[in-house]
Design a protein around this motif. Structure first.
Motif, short mmCIF file in Angstrom:
data_model
loop_
_atom_site.label_atom_id
_atom_site.label_comp_id
_atom_site.label_asym_id
_atom_site.label_seq_id
_atom_site.Cartn_x
_atom_site.Cartn_y
_atom_site.Cartn_z
N CYS A 6 22.25 27.51 -33.35
CA CYS A 6 22.74 28.61 -32.53
C CYS A 6 24.26 28.58 -32.44
CB CYS A 6 22.13 28.53 -31.13
SG CYS A 6 22.47 29.95 -30.07
N GLY A 7 24.84 27.38 -32.31
CA GLY A 7 26.29 27.27 -32.27
C GLY A 7 26.94 27.72 -33.56
N LEU A 8 26.33 27.37 -34.69
CA LEU A 8 26.87 27.80 -35.99
C LEU A 8 26.83 29.33 -36.12
CD1 LEU A 8 25.30 25.09 -38.33
CD2 LEU A 8 27.67 25.23 -37.53
N LEU A 9 25.73 29.93 -35.66
CA LEU A 9 25.61 31.39 -35.74
C LEU A 9 26.61 32.08 -34.82
CD1 LEU A 9 21.73 31.84 -35.87
CD2 LEU A 9 23.35 32.13 -37.74
N MET A 10 26.89 31.49 -33.67
CA MET A 10 27.88 32.07 -32.77
C MET A 10 29.28 32.00 -33.37
SD MET A 10 26.67 30.90 -28.96
CE MET A 10 25.09 31.45 -28.29
N TRP A 58 29.94 31.93 -36.66
CA TRP A 58 29.92 32.90 -37.76
C TRP A 58 28.48 33.25 -38.12
CZ3 TRP A 58 27.90 33.52 -42.62
CH2 TRP A 58 28.43 34.58 -43.37
N PRO A 59 28.12 34.51 -38.18
CA PRO A 59 28.98 35.70 -38.08
C PRO A 59 29.25 36.18 -36.67
CG PRO A 59 26.76 36.34 -38.66
CD PRO A 59 26.74 34.84 -38.59
N GLY A 60 28.61 35.55 -35.66
CA GLY A 60 28.81 35.95 -34.28
C GLY A 60 27.67 36.81 -33.76
N PRO A 61 27.37 36.74 -32.45
CA PRO A 61 26.24 37.50 -31.89
C PRO A 61 26.35 39.01 -32.11
CG PRO A 61 27.01 35.83 -30.34
CD PRO A 61 28.00 35.86 -31.46
N SER A 62 27.55 39.57 -31.96
CA SER A 62 27.71 41.02 -32.11
C SER A 62 27.35 41.46 -33.53
CB SER A 62 29.14 41.44 -31.77
OG SER A 62 29.44 41.12 -30.43
N ARG A 63 27.85 40.73 -34.52
CA ARG A 63 27.57 41.07 -35.91
C ARG A 63 26.09 40.88 -36.23
NH1 ARG A 63 27.79 44.37 -39.87
NH2 ARG A 63 27.58 43.40 -41.92
N ILE A 64 25.48 39.84 -35.68
CA ILE A 64 24.06 39.59 -35.92
C ILE A 64 23.23 40.73 -35.36
CG2 ILE A 64 22.12 38.10 -35.28
CD1 ILE A 64 24.03 35.73 -35.42
N TYR A 65 23.57 41.20 -34.15
CA TYR A 65 22.81 42.31 -33.58
C TYR A 65 23.01 43.58 -34.40
CZ TYR A 65 20.58 45.48 -30.37
OH TYR A 65 19.72 46.40 -29.83
N ASP A 66 24.22 43.80 -34.89
CA ASP A 66 24.46 44.98 -35.73
C ASP A 66 23.56 44.96 -36.96
OD1 ASP A 66 26.36 45.97 -34.02
OD2 ASP A 66 28.07 45.12 -35.11
N ILE A 67 23.38 43.78 -37.53
CA ILE A 67 22.51 43.66 -38.70
C ILE A 67 21.05 43.93 -38.32
CG2 ILE A 67 21.63 42.05 -40.45
CD1 ILE A 67 24.35 40.65 -40.34
N ILE A 68 20.61 43.36 -37.20
CA ILE A 68 19.24 43.58 -36.74
C ILE A 68 18.99 45.05 -36.42
CG2 ILE A 68 17.55 43.01 -34.95
CD1 ILE A 68 18.06 40.75 -36.88
N ALA A 69 20.00 45.72 -35.87
CA ALA A 69 19.84 47.11 -35.45
C ALA A 69 19.99 48.10 -36.60
CB ALA A 69 20.86 47.44 -34.37
N MET A 116 17.07 33.76 -31.23
CA MET A 116 15.84 33.98 -32.01
C MET A 116 16.07 33.62 -33.48
SD MET A 116 13.73 37.54 -32.63
CE MET A 116 15.07 38.22 -33.62
N ILE A 117 17.19 34.07 -34.04
CA ILE A 117 17.50 33.75 -35.43
C ILE A 117 17.71 32.25 -35.60
CG2 ILE A 117 19.10 34.16 -37.33
CD1 ILE A 117 17.41 36.57 -36.60
N ALA A 118 18.37 31.62 -34.61
CA ALA A 118 18.59 30.17 -34.67
C ALA A 118 17.27 29.41 -34.70
CB ALA A 118 19.44 29.72 -33.49
N PHE A 119 16.29 29.86 -33.91
CA PHE A 119 14.98 29.20 -33.90
C PHE A 119 14.29 29.34 -35.25
CE2 PHE A 119 10.37 29.56 -33.36
CZ PHE A 119 10.08 28.30 -32.86
N ILE A 120 14.37 30.52 -35.85
CA ILE A 120 13.74 30.73 -37.15
C ILE A 120 14.37 29.84 -38.21
CG2 ILE A 120 13.34 32.42 -38.99
CD1 ILE A 120 13.14 34.56 -36.83
N LEU A 121 15.71 29.78 -38.20
CA LEU A 121 16.40 28.95 -39.20
C LEU A 121 16.16 27.46 -38.97
CD1 LEU A 121 19.83 30.84 -39.45
CD2 LEU A 121 17.88 30.95 -41.02
N ALA A 122 15.97 27.07 -37.71
CA ALA A 122 15.74 25.66 -37.39
C ALA A 122 14.27 25.29 -37.42
CB ALA A 122 16.32 25.33 -36.01
N LEU A 123 13.40 26.23 -37.75
CA LEU A 123 11.96 25.97 -37.73
C LEU A 123 11.54 24.81 -38.64
CD1 LEU A 123 9.32 26.91 -36.49
CD2 LEU A 123 9.04 28.52 -38.37
#
Length: 252
Positions: free
Chosen positions: A33-37, A39-50, A81-88
């Motif tokens: 989760c820290g790595l995702l925050m 890069w690319p960051g929560p805002s960019r991640i949500y933009d991709i999901i949306a 949520m993405i962090a959990f999937i990647l860390a699964l």
């Protein structure tokens, strides 16, 4: 002060080991989760999901946030949520490491492939939902929306929808693993599963009708892969059973 019995000591040692594995699994999720925050960051991640939803809206349209802290909280939830999937894979490895000491060698040969395949299948289900299902579902819904309605989805409702759909498809793609485990544990045979195939197909469509939106596209997108994966499990199960049979010296 009374001394602990061997059974009590063993039970306590298992609890300590379980705690350590849970802590390690949680650390893995937090690190991801820290790595995702970063890069690319929560805002960019949500933009991709949306993006699948945005693509189905009129040009220039955006989603809305009705809550005061929703623009901050929702992207953070998506990132977790993405962090959990990647860390699964790491989480499942910790589960495997906890139970591995109590397994025979031939049983360990089964668990390791199941951990890997479970992670890959769950990720494949989420990816299938995002890349294939969302675009078609949102396009199908937008085609039936009256012109008098301005479609402005709320980001929290969209997140709930995305999480429920991704969870449904991720779990659905675990069907081959479930089939393999049931056959390997001797709960049901491959022949019996083949006999109940018609009921499985009907059940797949019933489950799809329950967990997906009330449109034909999403229901078929879930039910058909579930059926195909069930057939895949029937093909793989005998191979797994043969590869994980106990050798004569391990037979009790």
């Amino acid at each position: 002060m009374s001394e602990q019995t061997p059974v009590e000591e063993t039970f306590i040692s298992h609890l300590i080991e379980l705690r350590n594995r849970l802590v390690k699994a949680s650390i893995g999720i937090v690190v991801m989760c820290g790595l995702l925050m970063a890069w690319p960051g929560p805002s960019r991640i949500y933009d991709i999901i949306a993006q699948p939803m945005i693509n189905s809206l009129p040009v220039g349209s955006k989603m809305i946030a009705t809550g005061v802290i929703s623009p901050f909280l929702v992207p953070m939830k998506v990132t977790l949520m993405i962090a959990f999937i990647l860390a699964l894979p790491w989480v499942l490895y910790q589960a495997w490491a906890f139970i591995a000491p109590g397994l025979y060698t031939h049983e360990k040969r089964l668990v390791a492939p199941l951990v890997i395949s479970s992670s890959l299948l769950f990720a494949a289900g989420v990816a299938f939902c995002y890349f294939f299902v969302f675009g078609r579902v949102f396009s199908f819904i937008s085609e039936f929306s009256p012109q008098s309605i301005a479609v402005t989805p709320d980001i929290e409702n969209y997140l709930d929808f995305v999480m429920s759909m991704c969870l449904a498809f991720g779990c659905t793609f675990e069907v081959p693993v479930v089939v393999v485990v049931l056959v390997r544990m001797g709960i049901v045979s491959v022949a019996k599963l083949k006999d109940v195939r018609p009921y499985v197909v009907v059940g797949a469509f019933v489950i799809a009708a329950i967990v997906t939106p009330p449109d034909v596209v999403s229901q078929f997108s879930l039910a058909i892969p579930m059926w195909i994966l069930f057939e895949l499990g029937l093909l793989i199960a005998p191979v797994f059973v043969k590869a994980t049979q106990a050798p004569p010296e391990e037979t009790v």
